[in-house]
Write a protein that holds these residues in place. Structure first.
Motif, PDB file in Angstrom:
ATOM      1  N   ASN A   1      54.575 -68.555  51.204  1.00  0.00           N
ATOM      2  CA  ASN A   1      53.573 -67.720  52.137  1.00  0.00           C
ATOM      3  C   ASN A   1      53.879 -66.336  51.929  1.00  0.00           C
ATOM      4  O   ASN A   1      55.244 -65.931  51.797  1.00  0.00           O
TER       5      ASN A   1
ATOM      6  N   GLN B   1      51.038 -62.415  55.934  1.00  0.00           N
ATOM      7  CA  GLN B   1      51.317 -62.136  57.082  1.00  0.00           C
ATOM      8  C   GLN B   1      52.127 -60.773  56.648  1.00  0.00           C
ATOM      9  O   GLN B   1      52.833 -60.671  55.560  1.00  0.00           O
TER      10      GLN B   1
ATOM     11  N   ASN C   1      48.042 -60.829  60.492  1.00  0.00           N
ATOM     12  CA  ASN C   1      47.493 -61.720  59.910  1.00  0.00           C
ATOM     13  C   ASN C   1      46.652 -60.592  58.848  1.00  0.00           C
ATOM     14  O   ASN C   1      46.298 -59.702  59.031  1.00  0.00           O
TER      15      ASN C   1
ATOM     16  N   CYS D   1      55.580 -66.801  63.351  1.00  0.00           N
ATOM     17  CA  CYS D   1      55.566 -66.750  61.724  1.00  0.00           C
ATOM     18  C   CYS D   1      56.878 -67.156  61.231  1.00  0.00           C
ATOM     19  O   CYS D   1      57.607 -66.494  61.336  1.00  0.00           O
ATOM     20  N   GLY D   2      56.892 -68.586  61.130  1.00  0.00           N
ATOM     21  CA  GLY D   2      58.154 -69.070  60.678  1.00  0.00           C
ATOM     22  C   GLY D   2      58.733 -68.662  59.381  1.00  0.00           C
ATOM     23  O   GLY D   2      59.704 -68.041  59.197  1.00  0.00           O
ATOM     24  N   ASN D   3      57.916 -68.730  58.129  1.00  0.00           N
ATOM     25  CA  ASN D   3      58.193 -68.216  56.910  1.00  0.00           C
ATOM     26  C   ASN D   3      58.389 -66.609  56.985  1.00  0.00           C
ATOM     27  O   ASN D   3      59.298 -66.183  56.262  1.00  0.00           O
TER      28      ASN D   3
ATOM     29  N   ASN E   1      52.027 -70.092  68.587  1.00  0.00           N
ATOM     30  CA  ASN E   1      50.612 -70.125  68.135  1.00  0.00           C
ATOM     31  C   ASN E   1      50.000 -71.435  68.142  1.00  0.00           C
ATOM     32  O   ASN E   1      50.665 -72.687  68.217  1.00  0.00           O
TER      33      ASN E   1
ATOM     34  N   ASN F   1      45.470 -72.479  63.920  1.00  0.00           N
ATOM     35  CA  ASN F   1      45.830 -73.020  62.539  1.00  0.00           C
ATOM     36  C   ASN F   1      45.327 -74.393  62.382  1.00  0.00           C
ATOM     37  O   ASN F   1      45.651 -75.209  63.234  1.00  0.00           O
TER      38      ASN F   1
ATOM     39  N   GLU G   1      45.193 -71.114  57.628  1.00  0.00           N
ATOM     40  CA  GLU G   1      46.020 -70.375  58.789  1.00  0.00           C
ATOM     41  C   GLU G   1      44.874 -69.567  59.393  1.00  0.00           C
ATOM     42  O   GLU G   1      43.968 -69.200  58.706  1.00  0.00           O
ATOM     43  N   ARG G   2      44.814 -69.511  60.472  1.00  0.00           N
ATOM     44  CA  ARG G   2      44.186 -68.732  61.521  1.00  0.00           C
ATOM     45  C   ARG G   2      44.269 -67.269  60.965  1.00  0.00           C
ATOM     46  O   ARG G   2      45.475 -66.760  60.676  1.00  0.00           O
TER      47      ARG G   2
ATOM     48  N   GLY H   1      55.250 -71.983  58.130  1.00  0.00           N
ATOM     49  CA  GLY H   1      56.311 -72.552  58.690  1.00  0.00           C
ATOM     50  C   GLY H   1      55.898 -73.293  60.326  1.00  0.00           C
ATOM     51  O   GLY H   1      56.449 -73.988  60.583  1.00  0.00           O
ATOM     52  N   SER H   2      55.278 -72.236  60.948  1.00  0.00           N
ATOM     53  CA  SER H   2      54.688 -73.005  62.415  1.00  0.00           C
ATOM     54  C   SER H   2      54.103 -73.974  62.262  1.00  0.00           C
ATOM     55  O   SER H   2      54.387 -75.025  63.077  1.00  0.00           O
TER      56      SER H   2
HETATM   57  N1  LIG Z   1      52.624 -68.194  58.040  1.00  0.00           N
HETATM   58  C1  LIG Z   1      52.999 -68.419  59.405  1.00  0.00           C
HETATM   59  C2  LIG Z   1      51.959 -68.698  60.538  1.00  0.00           C
HETATM   60  C3  LIG Z   1      51.187 -67.496  60.711  1.00  0.00           C
HETATM   61  C4  LIG Z   1      50.285 -67.955  61.979  1.00  0.00           C
HETATM   62  C5  LIG Z   1      49.066 -67.324  61.973  1.00  0.00           C
HETATM   63  N2  LIG Z   1      48.194 -67.465  60.744  1.00  0.00           N
HETATM   64  C6  LIG Z   1      48.426 -67.214  63.334  1.00  0.00           C
HETATM   65  O1  LIG Z   1      48.896 -68.144  64.361  1.00  0.00           O
HETATM   66  O2  LIG Z   1      47.404 -66.725  63.460  1.00  0.00           O
HETATM   67  C7  LIG Z   1      54.327 -69.374  59.433  1.00  0.00           C
HETATM   68  O3  LIG Z   1      54.999 -69.574  58.545  1.00  0.00           O
HETATM   69  O4  LIG Z   1      54.495 -69.719  60.689  1.00  0.00           O
END
Ligand SMILES: N[C@H](CCC[C@H](N)C(=O)O)C(=O)O
Length: 291
Positions: free
Chosen positions: A6, A38, A58, A67-69, A154, A188, A206-207, A216-217
């Motif tokens: 990511n 991100q 984003n 955003c977990g990662n 999210n 997402n 991903e959104r 990650g999320s």
């Molecule tokens: N890459 C992120 C998630 C981003 C989420 C984002 N795309 C949104 O909710 O708009 C993760 O590792 O969790």
């Protein structure tokens, strides 16, 4: 940096009151060298007892709650700077606790999942969000249908499939599902295959970004949804194109994500315009050595 592939720009904004403008973010996202999924913008703490306020942006310039990662990347950067291992961050979705382990992996307490239709949010009432009525493809033979939906701060939708997650045209279905009217704040969108009571394979659209190598999320969303629908237990290894994360849905309802983070290069950034200057490799290496 990257977290399981990511792509993350970690930006230190602690010495300025400026914010990264959405236009600047879009310019950086369009650049071949600075292309990212991100931005994690580290600001001075807003609440006593926290280490930083983190804004998550984003690639399309929109803001995300979680955003977990990216959070693991922030932990690694701040651990290298301070020698500390435990951190508390504030984001739009609340407080996050995170910890770097001796082996270099990082755990983030992603908080409690929320399952009610108002919390995700959905545009209309669904009493059971383990599987909602939503499908793509012909009515009598949908390609994807009945996703589990959940908020990890999210919004996420997880479609369960049998067989190769790579064989679905997520690049085509992703934009339609992300922007479907059932998701007033967009979503997402993931497709996931259960490979054992303790493992999943998945891909995510991903959104505000598009297809990414890991999310990650979304891994957390898929893990809790799998446990909630009795497809797996509460601890699972989630494999995405960029790597594998371990997700534990603890008995106290918190979801803990564990995985790696990797530093790539550093530079200086203008938050107004997105103009940047990359550090010379030797310089950035030296900076890294002294933290
Ligand atoms: N890459 C992120 C998630 C981003 C989420 C984002 N795309 C949104 O909710 O708009 C993760 O590792 O969790």
């Amino acid at each position: 940096m990257n977290g399981c592939g990511n792509e993350i720009l970690v930006v230190d904004m602690r010495e300025t009151d400026a914010r990264i403008r959405p236009e600047a973010a879009r310019t950086l996202a369009a650049g071949p060298e600075t292309h990212f999924d991100q931005i994690m913008a580290i600001h001075r703490p807003a609440t006593p007892g926290t280490d930083a306020y983190v804004r998550i942006i984003n690639a399309d310039g929109s803001e995300a709650e979680a955003c977990g990662n990216g959070t693991r990347c922030v932990v690694q950067a701040l651990a290298a700077e301070t020698g500390r291992t435990g951190f508390t961050f504030e984001t739009r979705a609340g407080l996050l606790l995170a910890e770097e382990h001796a082996d270099g992996t990082i755990s983030v307490d992603m908080g409690k999942p929320r399952f009610s239709w108002q919390d995700i949010p959905l545009a209309e009432e669904f009493r059971d969000t383990r599987a909602i009525e939503l499908q793509i493809g012909p009515i009598e033979a949908p390609v994807l249908h009945s996703p589990s939906v959940v908020s990890m701060g999210n919004p996420h939708a997880v479609f369960w499939v049998k067989g190769d997650v790579g064989s679905y045209a997520l690049d085509r279905f992703g934009p339609i599902l992300e922007n479907h009217p059932i998701f007033p704040e967009r979503a997402n969108v993931s497709i996931a295959e259960v490979t054992s009571p303790s493992s999943l394979i998945m891909r995510t659209w991903e959104r505000g970004v598009g297809l990414t190598r890991a999310c990650g999320s979304a891994a957390c969303a898929a893990a809790v949804s799998a446990a909630r629908t009795r497809r797996t237990g509460r601890e699972v290894a989630v494999t995405q194109p960029g790597g594998t994360l371990t997700i534990l849905w603890r008995d106290d309802d918190h979801v803990v994500m564990t995985g790696p983070a990797e530093w790539e290069w550093s530079g200086r950034l203008d938050p107004e315009t997105g103009d940047y200057l990359r550090d010379a490799p030797a310089e950035s290496h030296a900076e890294r050595e002294i933290g």
